[in-house]
Design an enzyme around this catalytic site. Structure first.
Site, PDB file in Angstrom:
ATOM      1  N   CYS A   2       0.916  -1.155   0.048  1.00  0.00           N
ATOM      2  CA  CYS A   2      -0.110  -0.047  -0.019  1.00  0.00           C
ATOM      3  C   CYS A   2       0.820   1.176   0.049  1.00  0.00           C
ATOM      4  CB  CYS A   2      -0.972   0.074   1.180  1.00  0.00           C
ATOM      5  SG  CYS A   2      -1.954  -1.546   1.537  1.00  0.00           S
ATOM      6  N   LEU A  52      -4.213  -0.761  -1.356  1.00  0.00           N
ATOM      7  CA  LEU A  52      -4.114  -2.032  -2.163  1.00  0.00           C
ATOM      8  C   LEU A  52      -4.528  -3.056  -1.523  1.00  0.00           C
ATOM      9  CD1 LEU A  52      -3.621  -2.950  -5.193  1.00  0.00           C
ATOM     10  CD2 LEU A  52      -1.207  -3.278  -4.328  1.00  0.00           C
ATOM     11  N   ASN A  77       2.310  -1.072   5.425  1.00  0.00           N
ATOM     12  CA  ASN A  77       2.279  -1.364   4.222  1.00  0.00           C
ATOM     13  C   ASN A  77       3.189  -2.576   3.884  1.00  0.00           C
ATOM     14  OD1 ASN A  77       3.151  -1.365   1.284  1.00  0.00           O
ATOM     15  ND2 ASN A  77       4.664   0.306   1.581  1.00  0.00           N
ATOM     16  N   ASP A  99      -3.590  -9.458   7.595  1.00  0.00           N
ATOM     17  CA  ASP A  99      -2.213  -9.631   8.177  1.00  0.00           C
ATOM     18  C   ASP A  99      -1.841  -8.394   8.622  1.00  0.00           C
ATOM     19  OD1 ASP A  99      -2.004  -8.633   5.367  1.00  0.00           O
ATOM     20  OD2 ASP A  99       0.074  -8.614   5.741  1.00  0.00           O
ATOM     21  N   GLY A 350      11.924 -12.781  -9.049  1.00  0.00           N
ATOM     22  CA  GLY A 350      13.178 -13.599  -8.637  1.00  0.00           C
ATOM     23  C   GLY A 350      14.354 -12.508  -8.075  1.00  0.00           C
TER      24      GLY A 350
END
Length: 616
Positions: A2, A52, A77, A99, A350
């Site tokens: 976010c 978000l 965030n 979370d 990655g």
């Protein structure tokens, strides 16, 4: 991911300050397009959140959040991957399945020491109003995967923001800097926050330490698999960025093979979705397509033209908040927009393996194992200003969260405590050979042999070099010879040495003027993405100015006419600059409390920087 913004211990008219907070936080709306909220205690403290929604998209999980008593408020965030375990183990009175809720509840129960309990990528700010005067806390994850900056007002106010664009044109601010990874602050009004290290493994804080743990391929494989699986946690559509190289291919293969093991993961598609981008005919597109076909993913392939990439450069510099890594950031920026249009909110990427395992091609030239390890530490500890910053901000420009399994704390416990003798590229061993061997499972293969043992290709090379040539040509035609000749007058700090970097530096200054902004950008002296310190490995590197990984003579294409031309076009820096560089390295460095030399940087010296031209 976010966007968060905090203004603490502010002074002035409350209505004016709230208006300022709302406007400053709105500069982060690309990070959090789903909802916006502002909290104030009615006195001098403000927390703002641009959301978000990835975990628990319901509005009950909007931030800022408060405890049951209403006297602790917080914003977060990032993602806390072990939030479910923390809720159960510590009997937290959670009201949502977000979370982020565990952050404030753990603080309420344990105080500042709770930070080390969290496994994830995160930044947060907390206002504790339980006493006569409010107490503040802010913190950042172990590697700085989630970005955060801190500013200091001339009225003793403290500002926190996910991106430093929130601090621009704020007349009260006298100075700002990035919030160091693996640290937290705990302070009261009127105090200047002190950074306290919470993440301090020996490999990071003891610059003389050389680990001696033998390679354990099974442990490495298990921790990487676990890291990928835990990052599939999402209540929204998600996928994987796939370039066709080793790291992204491994992440994709693990996600396909172990997808059913993920907890709190939305089952939204029969197949895992993968995404790649490049100029038509670029190596990455072909390689990614082969891997996707082998693994059976729902693959999305996008192309762009050199002109489209050049057109995006000003916006990329604005979002990146740096003039480095623009070549690699532009394709990610364009890909992010394409992914957003598909309704995807989160991707795995990655980043991190090349740093922790010494995967860049120049590592082949490390003089010995000890120096190999020291360079690995330097590269890894500075990721928050390089690849991690680029992956986060380029993707979040369109509200796409990027998660990086190779920087998982458990994975890093294995990779960073492994003897460098196990990692070095010698006796014909490829870069990252220990990772390749860990996943070389003939009876139950993750990847085809030719993919598992494919040579490293830097992202800005793999997506197609034509656009980079176009960027250089555009800069040559845009920046006059007179402007470039007088570059030292305009940019006495971090003086650019090519017209390409003059252009990028100019775009950066347009959005982020002042010394504070410049000081957030790292030293860019490099060959093939090395640190400045690694330039001393080979005397001839003082005459190489190519940021391509092919420039060090290890890549199979490194002797081609095109690659030779890259270096010749940019030019070389002189022996006097080399002497200035050595002198600059001997200057004592500023450190955050408890940090090693790897986390620091040489003080800015115009004289020492002026003639250095190689950038990464």
């Amino acid at each position: 991911m976010c966007g968060i913004f905090a203004l603490l211990n502010a002074s002035g008219d409350p209505a004016r300050i709230r208006s300022l907070v709302v406007e400053a936080a709105s500069r982060l709306r690309h990070r959090g397009p789903d909802w916006s909220s502002v909290w104030t205690d009615g006195k001098s403290n403000y927390l703002a959140h641009e959301r978000l929604a990835i975990m628990d998209p319901d509005e009950s999980a909007n931030q800022p959040m408060t405890n049951e008593a209403g006297d602790i408020t917080w914003i977060v965030n990032g993602e806390v991957y072990n939030f479910h375990e923390l809720r159960e183990e510590h009997n937290l009175p959670c009201k949502t399945s977000s979370d982020s809720e565990v952050v404030g509840l753990l603080y309420e129960k344990y105080g500042p020491k709770f930070v080390d309990m969290m496994d994830g990528m995160f930044v947060f700010a907390i206002v504790d109003s339980r006493g006569e005067e409010p107490v503040y806390m802010a913190g950042r994850d172990h590697m700085g995967i989630s970005p955060m900056y801190i500013a200091y007002g001339d009225d003793d106010s403290v500002w926190l923001a996910s991106e430093m664009k929130c601090f621009q044109h704020q007349t009260t601010i006298k100075k700002y800097e990035f919030f160091p990874p693996g640290h937290y602050c705990f302070w009261t009004g009127g105090q200047k926050p002190d950074f306290i290290r919470w993440y301090g493994p020996q490999w990071l804080v003891d610059e003389d330490h050389i680990p001696d743990t033998p390679a354990d391929h099974q442990a490495l494989r298990k921790t990487v698999v676990d890291a990928v699986v835990k990052r599939l946690m999402a209540d929204v559509p998600h996928g994987v960025l796939l370039s066709g190289g080793l790291d992204s291919s491994l992440v994709t293969a693990i996600a396909v093979k172990h997808r059913e093991e993920a907890r709190h993961s939305l089952d939204w598609s029969d197949k895992l979705h993968t995404f790649s981008i490049g100029i038509k005919g670029a190596p990455d597109l072909e390689n990614a397509r082969k891997v996707a076909d082998h693994l059976g993913t729902e693959h999305h392939e996008f192309t762009f033209t050199p002109q489209e990439a050049i057109d995006a450069v000003p916006k990329v510099v604005y979002h990146l908040e740096s003039w480095h890594q623009v070549r690699a950031a532009v394709p990610m920026f364009l890909l992010s927009r394409k992914i957003k249009a598909l309704g995807i909110k989160m991707v795995l990427s990655g980043e991190g393996a090349d740093e922790t395992l010494g995967g860049y091609l120049y590592f082949h030239e490390a003089p010995n194992a000890d120096e190999f390890h020291k360079e690995v530490v330097r590269k890894t500890s500075r990721l928050h200003q390089w690849d991690v910053l680029r992956a986060n901000k380029a993707m979040m420009a369109f509200g796409i969260e990027a998660r990086v399994p190779f920087l998982d704390r458990d994975v890093m416990d294995v990779t960073m405590n492994m003897s460098p003798e196990e990692k070095v590229c010698e006796a014909g061993r490829m870069e990252k050979h220990v990772l390749r061997q860990a996943f070389d499972c003939p009876d139950d293969p993750y990847l085809p042999h030719e993919v598992l043992y494919r040579q490293k290709e830097q992202f800005s090379d793999g997506v197609g070099y034509d656009w980079v040539e176009g960027l250089k040509s555009y800069a040559d035609s845009t920046i006059s010879d007179e402007e470039f000749e007088n570059r030292h007058e305009r940019f006495p700090m971090e003086t650019p040495q090519t017209k390409e970097y003059y252009l990028l530096r100019s775009l950066f200054e347009k959005h982020f003027p002042g010394d504070s902004a410049v000081m957030t950008v790292p030293d860019g002296r490099s060959v093939a993405c090395s640190t400045p310190e690694a330039l001393s490995w080979k005397p001839e590197w003082e005459n190489i100015v190519d940021i391509s990984g092919r420039a060090v003579g290890v890549h199979e294409a490194s002797n081609s006419e095109d690659v030779s031309r890259m270096g010749n076009e940019i030019g070389a820096f002189s022996n006097s600059a080399r002497r200035q560089y050595v002198t600059a390295r001997s200057v004592p460095r500023k450190r955050f409390p408890g940090t090693s030399a790897a986390m620091t940087r040489t003080p800015r010296s115009t004289t020492a920087r002026r003639k250095v031209v190689i950038k990464c």
